[in-house]
Structures are given as C-alpha cells and as structure tokens.
Design a protein around this motif. Structure first.
Motif, PDB file in Angstrom:
ATOM      1  N   GLU B 221       0.833  -1.213   0.000  1.00 52.12           N
ATOM      2  CA  GLU B 221       0.000   0.000   0.000  1.00 52.12           C
ATOM      3  C   GLU B 221       0.867   1.262   0.000  1.00 52.12           C
ATOM      4  N   LEU B 222       1.933   1.243   0.754  1.00 53.73           N
ATOM      5  CA  LEU B 222       2.788   2.432   0.834  1.00 53.73           C
ATOM      6  C   LEU B 222       3.522   2.704  -0.484  1.00 53.73           C
ATOM      7  N   LEU B 223       3.759   1.637  -1.250  1.00 52.54           N
ATOM      8  CA  LEU B 223       4.531   1.812  -2.486  1.00 52.54           C
ATOM      9  C   LEU B 223       3.640   1.954  -3.728  1.00 52.54           C
ATOM     10  N   ARG B 224       2.349   2.252  -3.518  1.00 45.93           N
ATOM     11  CA  ARG B 224       1.480   2.518  -4.678  1.00 45.93           C
ATOM     12  C   ARG B 224       1.908   3.842  -5.278  1.00 45.93           C
ATOM     13  N   GLY B 225       1.634   3.993  -6.564  1.00 51.83           N
ATOM     14  CA  GLY B 225       1.936   5.270  -7.206  1.00 51.83           C
ATOM     15  C   GLY B 225       3.296   5.274  -7.862  1.00 51.83           C
ATOM     16  N   GLY B 226       3.500   4.286  -8.728  1.00 47.95           N
ATOM     17  CA  GLY B 226       4.746   4.285  -9.482  1.00 47.95           C
ATOM     18  C   GLY B 226       4.722   5.327 -10.586  1.00 47.95           C
ATOM     19  N   ARG B 227       5.786   5.419 -11.317  1.00 51.64           N
ATOM     20  CA  ARG B 227       5.867   6.407 -12.405  1.00 51.64           C
ATOM     21  C   ARG B 227       6.374   5.718 -13.671  1.00 51.64           C
ATOM     22  N   HIS B 241       4.493  20.839 -23.513  1.00 49.98           N
ATOM     23  CA  HIS B 241       3.679  21.720 -22.656  1.00 49.98           C
ATOM     24  C   HIS B 241       2.217  21.663 -23.072  1.00 49.98           C
ATOM     25  N   GLY B 242       2.033  21.615 -24.373  1.00 48.81           N
ATOM     26  CA  GLY B 242       0.671  21.623 -24.897  1.00 48.81           C
ATOM     27  C   GLY B 242      -0.125  20.378 -24.547  1.00 48.81           C
ATOM     28  N   MET B 243       0.551  19.297 -24.145  1.00 47.26           N
ATOM     29  CA  MET B 243      -0.152  18.048 -23.836  1.00 47.26           C
ATOM     30  C   MET B 243      -0.898  18.109 -22.506  1.00 47.26           C
ATOM     31  N   LYS B 244      -0.572  19.125 -21.670  1.00 46.99           N
ATOM     32  CA  LYS B 244      -1.243  19.317 -20.374  1.00 46.99           C
ATOM     33  C   LYS B 244      -1.228  18.036 -19.512  1.00 46.99           C
ATOM     34  N   LEU B 245      -0.051  17.531 -19.295  1.00 44.08           N
ATOM     35  CA  LEU B 245       0.092  16.330 -18.478  1.00 44.08           C
ATOM     36  C   LEU B 245       0.206  16.712 -16.996  1.00 44.08           C
ATOM     37  N   ARG B 246      -0.477  15.918 -16.150  1.00 46.07           N
ATOM     38  CA  ARG B 246      -0.474  16.229 -14.715  1.00 46.07           C
ATOM     39  C   ARG B 246       0.782  15.662 -14.044  1.00 46.07           C
ATOM     40  N   ASP B 247       1.301  16.426 -13.113  1.00 48.65           N
ATOM     41  CA  ASP B 247       2.394  15.935 -12.246  1.00 48.65           C
ATOM     42  C   ASP B 247       3.500  15.275 -13.076  1.00 48.65           C
ATOM     43  N   ASN B 249       7.247  15.745 -14.860  1.00 47.01           N
ATOM     44  CA  ASN B 249       8.505  16.495 -14.889  1.00 47.01           C
ATOM     45  C   ASN B 249       9.213  16.235 -16.207  1.00 47.01           C
ATOM     46  N   VAL B 250       9.809  17.263 -16.752  1.00 46.44           N
ATOM     47  CA  VAL B 250      10.538  17.124 -18.018  1.00 46.44           C
ATOM     48  C   VAL B 250      11.999  17.437 -17.755  1.00 46.44           C
ATOM     49  N   ARG B 251      12.839  16.536 -18.201  1.00 46.93           N
ATOM     50  CA  ARG B 251      14.293  16.761 -18.046  1.00 46.93           C
ATOM     51  C   ARG B 251      14.938  16.759 -19.415  1.00 46.93           C
ATOM     52  N   ASN B 252      15.888  17.644 -19.547  1.00 44.27           N
ATOM     53  CA  ASN B 252      16.629  17.794 -20.791  1.00 44.27           C
ATOM     54  C   ASN B 252      17.734  16.745 -20.842  1.00 44.27           C
ATOM     55  N   LEU B 253      17.755  15.925 -21.918  1.00 45.45           N
ATOM     56  CA  LEU B 253      18.814  14.920 -22.065  1.00 45.45           C
ATOM     57  C   LEU B 253      19.588  15.187 -23.347  1.00 45.45           C
ATOM     58  N   PRO B 254      20.785  14.665 -23.452  1.00 42.73           N
ATOM     59  CA  PRO B 254      21.511  14.821 -24.728  1.00 42.73           C
ATOM     60  C   PRO B 254      20.733  14.264 -25.922  1.00 42.73           C
ATOM     61  N   VAL B 255      19.969  13.158 -25.684  1.00 40.55           N
ATOM     62  CA  VAL B 255      19.230  12.541 -26.807  1.00 40.55           C
ATOM     63  C   VAL B 255      17.882  13.219 -27.060  1.00 40.55           C
ATOM     64  N   GLY B 256      17.400  13.991 -26.084  1.00 39.92           N
ATOM     65  CA  GLY B 256      16.077  14.612 -26.266  1.00 39.92           C
ATOM     66  C   GLY B 256      15.518  15.059 -24.934  1.00 39.92           C
ATOM     67  N   TYR B 257      14.325  14.556 -24.612  1.00 36.48           N
ATOM     68  CA  TYR B 257      13.672  14.928 -23.364  1.00 36.48           C
ATOM     69  C   TYR B 257      13.179  13.681 -22.641  1.00 36.48           C
ATOM     70  N   LEU B 258      13.230  13.760 -21.284  1.00 30.64           N
ATOM     71  CA  LEU B 258      12.703  12.671 -20.464  1.00 30.64           C
ATOM     72  C   LEU B 258      11.437  13.165 -19.779  1.00 30.64           C
ATOM     73  N   LEU B 259      10.330  12.445 -20.047  1.00 28.56           N
ATOM     74  CA  LEU B 259       9.080  12.784 -19.369  1.00 28.56           C
ATOM     75  C   LEU B 259       8.890  11.797 -18.210  1.00 28.56           C
ATOM     76  N   ASP B 260       8.787  12.343 -17.014  1.00 31.43           N
ATOM     77  CA  ASP B 260       8.631  11.526 -15.798  1.00 31.43           C
ATOM     78  C   ASP B 260       7.203  11.758 -15.294  1.00 31.43           C
ATOM     79  N   MET B 261       6.316  10.771 -15.507  1.00 28.39           N
ATOM     80  CA  MET B 261       4.894  10.998 -15.210  1.00 28.39           C
ATOM     81  C   MET B 261       4.317   9.873 -14.358  1.00 28.39           C
ATOM     82  N   PRO B 262       3.185  10.132 -13.703  1.00 27.28           N
ATOM     83  CA  PRO B 262       2.548   9.053 -12.916  1.00 27.28           C
ATOM     84  C   PRO B 262       2.119   7.920 -13.837  1.00 27.28           C
TER      85      PRO B 262
END
Lengths: 262, 315
Positions: B221-227, B241-247, B249-262
C-alpha cells in the motif's frame, strides 16, 4: 541464581585473560620471588623484613588488581553492548550486577591464591623447608582477600554512576583514606578532649568511610611480640564488618543501576 | 490478528544543556502484528535503537505505554520468549561458538548440547563451533548472534541492522534465515538502513524521522503510485507543454527529453501525440515506487526524482 553463576563464571573467564591484569600479577609474583634477596640488605631481622615486604607486595598488587579489574567492568559491558544481549534475556539488573561482582571477587581470589602460594613456597624454602609459622602467615592474605572484596564492592558501587577514570581516583582515594585515616578518626572520636563537632564529624567519617585498616594485620605476623588479644574473634568481627559493608554497597549499587540508562 | 508489539504515545526525552528537554522519540504509535516481518526504518539518529531499547526495557520511557506480546514492557516473563541481536554486537571473544551458546543458554536454564549443535548447523557454523569468536568473520559473528537469538525458541525477534557491513553472500544467508523465521511462525522486528533488503522481505514497515513515525503500513500500500519515464526526441518543448500532463517532470537529455509521469497517466496518448508530430519514442521505462523513494520523500518531505531542469508540466 543460575544466571548469577553463569555471569560470574564468564566474568572470571574474561578477567583471567585480560593482559593488563596478568602483567600486574606477574610483576607482583616477580617481586615476591626476588624479595628474599632484598631481605639480606636490611639491618633488621631478615625474616621480619621478608615477611613485611612480601605481605606488602601481596596487598599492594591485590589492591591494584582489584581496582583495575572492577572500575572498567560495567562501563565496558555497556560500551561493547554485551550487556544488551544479556538484559534482553530474563536476567534482572541486580542479577547482572551481583554476577559481575562475584566473578570479580572470584578472579581476584584466584590471583591472590597464586600469590599466596608463591609466598608460602618462598618462605618454606627460606626456612630450610620448615613449616613452622606458615599458618600464621596465611592469615594476612585471607584478611587481605576480605579487604580487596570490600575494595571491589566500592569500585562496583561507583561504577554504577561515575565514569571509569573518576571511579579509579574515587576508589583509590577511598582505599588510601580508609587505610590511613580511619585509625586517626577513630582516635579522634574516642578521645576525651575532642570538641563535640569534631567528634560528630569523626563519627560520620568513620561510619561512611570503609575501614580498610581493619584488615592490616601484618604487624603481629611480622613482629611476633605484638599480638592481637583474641585473633579469631578479631578476624570474625572484621569479616562480618566487611560482609555487611559489601552488602550495603551492593544494595545501593543495585538501586542506582536499576534506574540507570544503559 | 494479535499485536506482537503495540505502543501508545511512547515518548523518550533527555535533558539537554542547550535545549532543555529533547524528545528523542515522541508519541510513538507502533503496531506490529504477530507472524510478520516488520521493517523499522529511519535516518541516523531518528530514534530506532532508542525505541528498541525501550521495548526491551534496557532504557525506560518518559511517558506513554508499550506492550510486547500482550504484556507491558519490562515484564520479565516476556523476556523468556523474545530475543535481540543488537547492531554491531560484541560477544566474549575468548569463547568458542559452542561456549557462547552454552553461556546464553544457561541464562534460560537450557543445557541441551544437541540443541546448541542443531542451532549451529542451522546458521551454518557447525564446522566452526570450536573456533573462538575472535576467529570469526563479521558474517560468522552475525550468524552466531542469530543462533543465540533462537536458543529460547522466541516468538518475537528484534534484529538491529542484521546485515550491516556484510558481503552480498552473507546478506543472502541472513535474509534466508530471517525468512525462515517467518515460516516458523515467528515475528521479526528489523531495524535497518538496507532498504533493498527490507523491501524484499518485510510485510509492513514504519518510517521514523526525528522521533516521530511518519509512515506506517503494508509495503504494497505504501509503495502505490509508481511512475513511467518516457524518453522522446525530435519534438519541441512547446508540444510537451501543450499536452497538459499532470504531475509530469521534463528533463533535458543529450538525446532529447525525459518525461517523468505518474503511471496512471494515459501513456498511449502521449506516445500518439509525439509520433503525430514526427517525434520519436526512444524508450518507455516503468518505474515502480521503491522503498528508497518513499524513504527519501518521507525524511526530506519532498518527492523523490523532483527538481527538473525545466519546470513541471500541468502542475
């Protein structure tokens, strides 16, 4: 009772393996062995000097062993966390403290027995393998054993609430005061000319301070001309006093240790 | 299910010269059920060992109540059926493994030689029982500690950092032993920093921080909510930005972008959106919430994996 005996046995096992104690014991035995050689240098009777010297060596060595053995006993168990494993078992704190004390006294007794054996053997050789007077000689180490058991109880009592270094000086100080000054305070207490306040103070000190001088019975042994009037009664009285004082110190130590955070 | 350990507002405070009175453990409400492996976690100085010592009546609570196997803490009868292996234990070095078990066994009135030998076999020390403790490696010392903890056939074991400082093989051996304790119906209370170990073997955990329990419950129960981490390239940030994703995070990578989402986010919609704009999906990696993430979140009071180089989307 079973727990107390187990803890005491383990304490003896640890004590007889502690290098510092074995070195002190060895030094004491070496002095005992060379003592006859030093006796010839004195103008007094060789036997008198030898008896005094050897009994003094046993007393001093035993006192050092008793203090070094006991001041670190409880703090070491706490620092190394061995006490936690024991107290997590169905062992009461008073059983632990009593077991440690009994173990210390047993270990001390074994070391004193060894020194006494060297004393007796050396004397037997020195007296051309004659046994006369040796029984009297043994009375002193027996009294010293009671004295050192009392000293060990003082150290164990202090170890329940002070740090080892402070305990070392406190216990050593009590031993010196109780050996040297108790007769003085006793005289002060009994003297007719002493002011009441001084008498009260002397009585207080005499009661609180353990009278280690009770056990210094080497004078009649060294000098046969000076005899204790009723030696058996005296030894019995001194032993009862020692046992009572030891009991009081252990009870007080248990009361303090029972509430101590370890 | 009956409680193996129950505390109500258990508090331990000490006098401090500077701060007056300091609460090392404060209003602890702990609940450990019988037959489970319970992980007690917290940073250094959080109050873990203090709590264990109170439960074992090695030290005394300032206030509150505590019960071990239904009896108030300090009850000597309970000490007959619990055991404790402290952190970095020290055993009498001159004793052999067998003598050590004999000594601790004597404190329970146990003298059965066969029992000592079977315990040594259980912890794989039968061949080394005649060696002194000073000759034992760290792993062997930990194992002899576990052997002595089983002498009285305990219902509840307290293990403080049981795998601290051990090599991976020793880790596994200790872990397997602990699991076998649960199979035998015992309750195991483990205080540990080894979060990966705790995650593998514990049923429930509590996280203590600055003397207070911050989290407590079943691991599942405590570990629910992976990403989920989606690495994309060939798209402009404005699209993301236009995708309006909740919660997210976007990180800049050499290959592109990393989207970290629920993990609850519609991943298919994100993939379709990127591909519709001729972007490329480099990778999709589900990241289950780990105990380490929960621990860091709890003790630092901020989400793990946060602080992106660009701001979060849709927050």
């Amino acid at each position: 009772m079973r727990s107390i005996i187990s803890i005491a046995t383990t304490t003896v096992g640890e004590a007889i393996r502690r290098k510092v104690l074995l070195i002190i014991l060895l030094v004491g035995i070496l002095f005992l062995v060379v003592a006859p050689g030093l006796g010839v240098l004195s103008a007094r009777s060789e036997t008198t000097v030898l008896r005094g010297m050897m009994l003094g060596i046993i007393q001093l060595t035993s006192a050092v062993i008793a203090i070094v053995l006991t001041v670190y006993m409880i703090p070491n168990e706490i620092e190394r966390r061995t006490i936690y494993t024991i107290l997590s078992k169905p062992v009461q704190r008073w059983q632990f403290l009593l077991g440690k004390y009994l173990g210390a006294v047993l270990a001390l007794g074994l070391m004193m027995l060894l020194m006494t054996a060297v004393l007796v053997f050396t004397f037997w050789l020195q007296q051309d393998r004659q046994v006369s007077g040796i029984a009297d000689l043994i009375a002193a180490p027996l009294m010293y054993f009671v004295q050192m058991s009392l000293l060990a109880a003082v150290a164990i009592f202090f170890s329940t609430f002070v740090a080892p270094l402070v305990n070392f000086f406190l216990t050593g100080g009590m031993y010196l005061l109780g050996s040297l000054f108790n007769p003085f305070f006793q005289t002060l207490q009994e003297s007719q000319g002493t002011p009441p306040v001084a008498k009260l103070f002397a009585q207080f000190v005499n009661t609180i301070l353990p009278n280690f001088a009770n056990y210094n019975i080497q004078n009649p042994i060294i000098n046969p001309g000076q005899q204790i009037q009723n030696p058996q009664a005296y030894y019995m009285q001194a032993t009862i006093y020692g046992v009572f004082y030891i009991g009081t110190l252990l009870v007080l130590g248990i009361l303090i240790f029972d509430r101590r955070e370890v | 299910m009956a409680a193996a350990i129950e505390t109500k507002k258990l508090t331990k405070s000490y006098k401090s010269r500077i701060h007056g009175r300091v609460n090392v453990v404060e209003n602890l409400d702990l609940h450990v059920e019988e037959g489970e492996i319970f992980g007690f976690l917290g940073p250094n100085g959080a109050g873990k060992t203090t709590t264990i010592k109170m439960l074992l009546s090695i030290i005394y609570p300032t206030s509150g109540e505590g019960y071990v196997l239904g009896k108030e803490i300090g009850d000597m009868d309970v000490h007959k059926i619990i055991s404790y292996v402290p952190e970095r234990p020290y055993y009498y070095e001159y004793m052999t493994g067998l003598e050590l078990l004999r000594f601790y066994g004597s404190l329970f009135g146990i003298t059965d030689q066969a029992k000592f030998e079977s315990l040594l076999t259980k912890v794989n020390l039968h061949r080394d029982m005649s060696k002194t403790i000073s000759q034992y490696s760290k792993g062997m010392q930990q194992r002899i500690g576990l052997a002595q903890s089983l002498l009285n056939d305990p219902k509840l074991l307290f293990l403080d950092e049981p795998t601290g400082g051990l090599d991976p093989i020793a880790h596994r051996e200790i872990r397997d032993l602990i699991l076998s304790f649960r199979d035998e119906g015992r309750t195991v209370f483990i205080s540990s920093h080894e979060l990966s170990e705790v995650e593998l073997i514990c049923d429930r955990v509590a996280i203590i921080n600055r003397g207070r329990i911050e989290q407590q419950g079943k691991l599942t129960e405590l570990l629910r909510g992976g990403r989920v981490e989606i690495t994309v390239r060939g798209v402009q940030p404005e699209l993301l930005h236009g995708m309006k994703l909740r919660d997210t995070n976007v990180r800049n990578l050499p290959v592109g972008y990393l989207l970290d989402m629920p993990e609850e986010e519609d991943i298919n919609a994100v993939v379709d959106g990127v591909r519709a704009h001729r972007g490329e999906i480099v990778s999709i990696v589900p990241r289950k919430k780990r105990l380490e993430d929960l621990f860091v979140e709890t003790v630092t009071s901020q989400p793990a994996g946060s602080a992106p180089l660009e701001g979060p989307i849709g927050v």
